[in-house]
Motif scaffolding. Structure first.
Motif, PDB file in Angstrom:
ATOM      1  N   ILE A   1      74.970  28.779  62.726  1.00  0.00           N
ATOM      2  CA  ILE A   1      74.830  30.211  62.987  1.00  0.00           C
ATOM      3  C   ILE A   1      75.439  30.509  64.351  1.00  0.00           C
ATOM      4  O   ILE A   1      75.676  29.594  65.144  1.00  0.00           O
ATOM      5  N   LEU A   2      75.682  31.762  64.614  1.00  0.00           N
ATOM      6  CA  LEU A   2      76.141  32.182  65.935  1.00  0.00           C
ATOM      7  C   LEU A   2      74.938  32.575  66.765  1.00  0.00           C
ATOM      8  O   LEU A   2      74.047  33.277  66.289  1.00  0.00           O
ATOM      9  N   VAL A   3      74.903  32.112  67.995  1.00  0.00           N
ATOM     10  CA  VAL A   3      73.830  32.463  68.925  1.00  0.00           C
ATOM     11  C   VAL A   3      74.470  32.938  70.224  1.00  0.00           C
ATOM     12  O   VAL A   3      75.605  32.580  70.527  1.00  0.00           O
ATOM     13  N   PRO A   4      73.759  33.752  70.990  1.00  0.00           N
ATOM     14  CA  PRO A   4      74.331  34.230  72.256  1.00  0.00           C
ATOM     15  C   PRO A   4      74.616  33.079  73.210  1.00  0.00           C
ATOM     16  O   PRO A   4      73.830  32.138  73.322  1.00  0.00           O
ATOM     17  N   GLY A   5      75.750  33.177  73.881  1.00  0.00           N
ATOM     18  CA  GLY A   5      76.111  32.190  74.896  1.00  0.00           C
ATOM     19  C   GLY A   5      75.546  32.589  76.237  1.00  0.00           C
ATOM     20  O   GLY A   5      74.947  33.663  76.391  1.00  0.00           O
ATOM     21  N   PRO A   6      75.732  31.749  77.245  1.00  0.00           N
ATOM     22  CA  PRO A   6      75.151  32.013  78.565  1.00  0.00           C
ATOM     23  C   PRO A   6      75.672  33.291  79.224  1.00  0.00           C
ATOM     24  O   PRO A   6      74.989  33.863  80.063  1.00  0.00           O
TER      25      PRO A   6
ATOM     26  N   CYS B   1      83.412  38.695  71.548  1.00  0.00           N
ATOM     27  CA  CYS B   1      83.488  37.840  70.365  1.00  0.00           C
ATOM     28  C   CYS B   1      84.803  37.052  70.346  1.00  0.00           C
ATOM     29  O   CYS B   1      85.881  37.645  70.327  1.00  0.00           O
ATOM     30  N   PRO B   2      84.725  35.730  70.327  1.00  0.00           N
ATOM     31  CA  PRO B   2      85.946  34.924  70.279  1.00  0.00           C
ATOM     32  C   PRO B   2      86.801  35.201  69.037  1.00  0.00           C
ATOM     33  O   PRO B   2      88.023  35.121  69.095  1.00  0.00           O
ATOM     34  N   THR B   3      86.179  35.540  67.923  1.00  0.00           N
ATOM     35  CA  THR B   3      86.946  35.849  66.709  1.00  0.00           C
ATOM     36  C   THR B   3      87.779  37.102  66.922  1.00  0.00           C
ATOM     37  O   THR B   3      88.970  37.127  66.585  1.00  0.00           O
ATOM     38  N   ALA B   4      87.182  38.128  67.495  1.00  0.00           N
ATOM     39  CA  ALA B   4      87.917  39.376  67.756  1.00  0.00           C
ATOM     40  C   ALA B   4      89.045  39.137  68.749  1.00  0.00           C
ATOM     41  O   ALA B   4      90.155  39.650  68.574  1.00  0.00           O
ATOM     42  N   ARG B   5      88.778  38.344  69.784  1.00  0.00           N
ATOM     43  CA  ARG B   5      89.828  38.059  70.767  1.00  0.00           C
ATOM     44  C   ARG B   5      90.963  37.254  70.140  1.00  0.00           C
ATOM     45  O   ARG B   5      92.135  37.457  70.453  1.00  0.00           O
ATOM     46  N   THR B   6      90.629  36.322  69.241  1.00  0.00           N
ATOM     47  CA  THR B   6      91.655  35.536  68.549  1.00  0.00           C
ATOM     48  C   THR B   6      92.519  36.444  67.689  1.00  0.00           C
ATOM     49  O   THR B   6      93.752  36.332  67.690  1.00  0.00           O
ATOM     50  N   LEU B   7      91.879  37.349  66.966  1.00  0.00           N
ATOM     51  CA  LEU B   7      92.645  38.280  66.134  1.00  0.00           C
ATOM     52  C   LEU B   7      93.546  39.161  66.980  1.00  0.00           C
ATOM     53  O   LEU B   7      94.657  39.497  66.579  1.00  0.00           O
ATOM     54  N   GLU B   8      93.101  39.530  68.158  1.00  0.00           N
ATOM     55  CA  GLU B   8      93.931  40.321  69.067  1.00  0.00           C
ATOM     56  C   GLU B   8      95.185  39.529  69.468  1.00  0.00           C
ATOM     57  O   GLU B   8      96.262  40.080  69.606  1.00  0.00           O
ATOM     58  N   SER B   9      95.033  38.219  69.616  1.00  0.00           N
ATOM     59  CA  SER B   9      96.162  37.372  70.024  1.00  0.00           C
ATOM     60  C   SER B   9      97.105  37.041  68.883  1.00  0.00           C
ATOM     61  O   SER B   9      98.320  37.076  69.047  1.00  0.00           O
ATOM     62  N   VAL B  10      96.561  36.683  67.720  1.00  0.00           N
ATOM     63  CA  VAL B  10      97.413  36.158  66.650  1.00  0.00           C
ATOM     64  C   VAL B  10      97.096  36.731  65.275  1.00  0.00           C
ATOM     65  O   VAL B  10      97.572  36.202  64.274  1.00  0.00           O
ATOM     66  N   GLY B  11      96.325  37.795  65.184  1.00  0.00           N
ATOM     67  CA  GLY B  11      95.835  38.282  63.907  1.00  0.00           C
ATOM     68  C   GLY B  11      96.853  38.918  62.987  1.00  0.00           C
ATOM     69  O   GLY B  11      96.592  39.098  61.813  1.00  0.00           O
ATOM     70  N   GLU B  12      98.003  39.260  63.480  1.00  0.00           N
ATOM     71  CA  GLU B  12      99.033  39.861  62.637  1.00  0.00           C
ATOM     72  C   GLU B  12      99.672  38.742  61.804  1.00  0.00           C
ATOM     73  O   GLU B  12      99.962  37.668  62.317  1.00  0.00           O
ATOM     74  N   TRP B  13      99.885  38.989  60.508  1.00  0.00           N
ATOM     75  CA  TRP B  13     100.260  37.896  59.614  1.00  0.00           C
ATOM     76  C   TRP B  13     101.577  37.231  59.955  1.00  0.00           C
ATOM     77  O   TRP B  13     101.733  36.021  59.797  1.00  0.00           O
ATOM     78  N   TRP B  14     102.569  37.981  60.469  1.00  0.00           N
ATOM     79  CA  TRP B  14     103.821  37.342  60.868  1.00  0.00           C
ATOM     80  C   TRP B  14     103.571  36.329  61.979  1.00  0.00           C
ATOM     81  O   TRP B  14     104.205  35.273  62.030  1.00  0.00           O
ATOM     82  N   SER B  15     102.655  36.640  62.881  1.00  0.00           N
ATOM     83  CA  SER B  15     102.363  35.718  63.989  1.00  0.00           C
ATOM     84  C   SER B  15     101.873  34.374  63.486  1.00  0.00           C
ATOM     85  O   SER B  15     102.298  33.320  63.963  1.00  0.00           O
TER      86      SER B  15
END
Length: 168
Positions: free
Chosen positions: A141-146, A11-25
């Motif tokens: 909506i979200l749909v599965p990618g290739p 999930c791109p959202t989960a990966r984004t949060l892993e990168s910058v999800g902390e509020w100070w970031s």
């Protein structure tokens, strides 16, 4: 930060949060978009403890959002310059800004976005690149990618948004 679980790793959202999800970031990135590059500038603007700031800048640099550049030799002082990946995060912060301004400004808007050349107010919207139609919950909506796994297909297939609306 939370470790990934298998369904989130796709999930791109989960990966984004892993990168910058902390509020100070996100606040550090916000200030970088306004021209801050040096440790002391971030610290003064945010009122953040030096150890937390150092850890966040190190993480954002490791994630590829900043490049660390030497600007003073004795002692060695570095500035943090946005990379293209970091600059590409700007629309995310703009969208958060607009949402917060609309829904969380109890006493009225304290900050506005304005065009850099004209100083006229800017109201951001998210649009589809090909049609320029606004992207809303009603039309996307979200749909599965290739490269989606079977688990991702199963997970998305179970989501109500993908099911046709019941007819009366």
């Amino acid at each position: 930060m939370q470790p990934w679980t298998k369904p989130r790793s796709e999930c791109p959202t989960a990966r984004t949060l892993e990168s910058v999800g902390e509020w100070w970031s996100i606040l550090i990135l916000r200030d970088a978009f306004q021209g801050c590059t040096r440790f002391d500038e971030f610290q003064q603007s945010l009122g953040i403890a030096p150890n937390i700031l150092a850890r966040r800048l190190k993480h954002l640099t490791a994630q590829g959002l900043f490049e660390r550049r030497l600007y003073h030799n004795k002692p060695k002082w570095y500035e943090y310059v946005l990379t293209q990946k970091g600059r590409d995060f700007f629309p995310v912060v703009v969208t958060m800004f607009a949402w917060g301004s609309k829904h969380l400004s109890a006493h009225g808007e304290a900050l506005l976005m304005a065009d850099r050349a004209s100083s006229l107010r800017v109201e951001p919207i998210v649009v589809a690149a090909d049609t320029l139609a606004p992207i809303t919950l009603d039309n996307v909506i979200l749909v599965p990618g290739p490269k989606a796994s079977r688990d991702m297909h199963r997970r998305l297939g179970a989501m109500r948004a993908l099911r046709p609306a019941p007819t009366a």
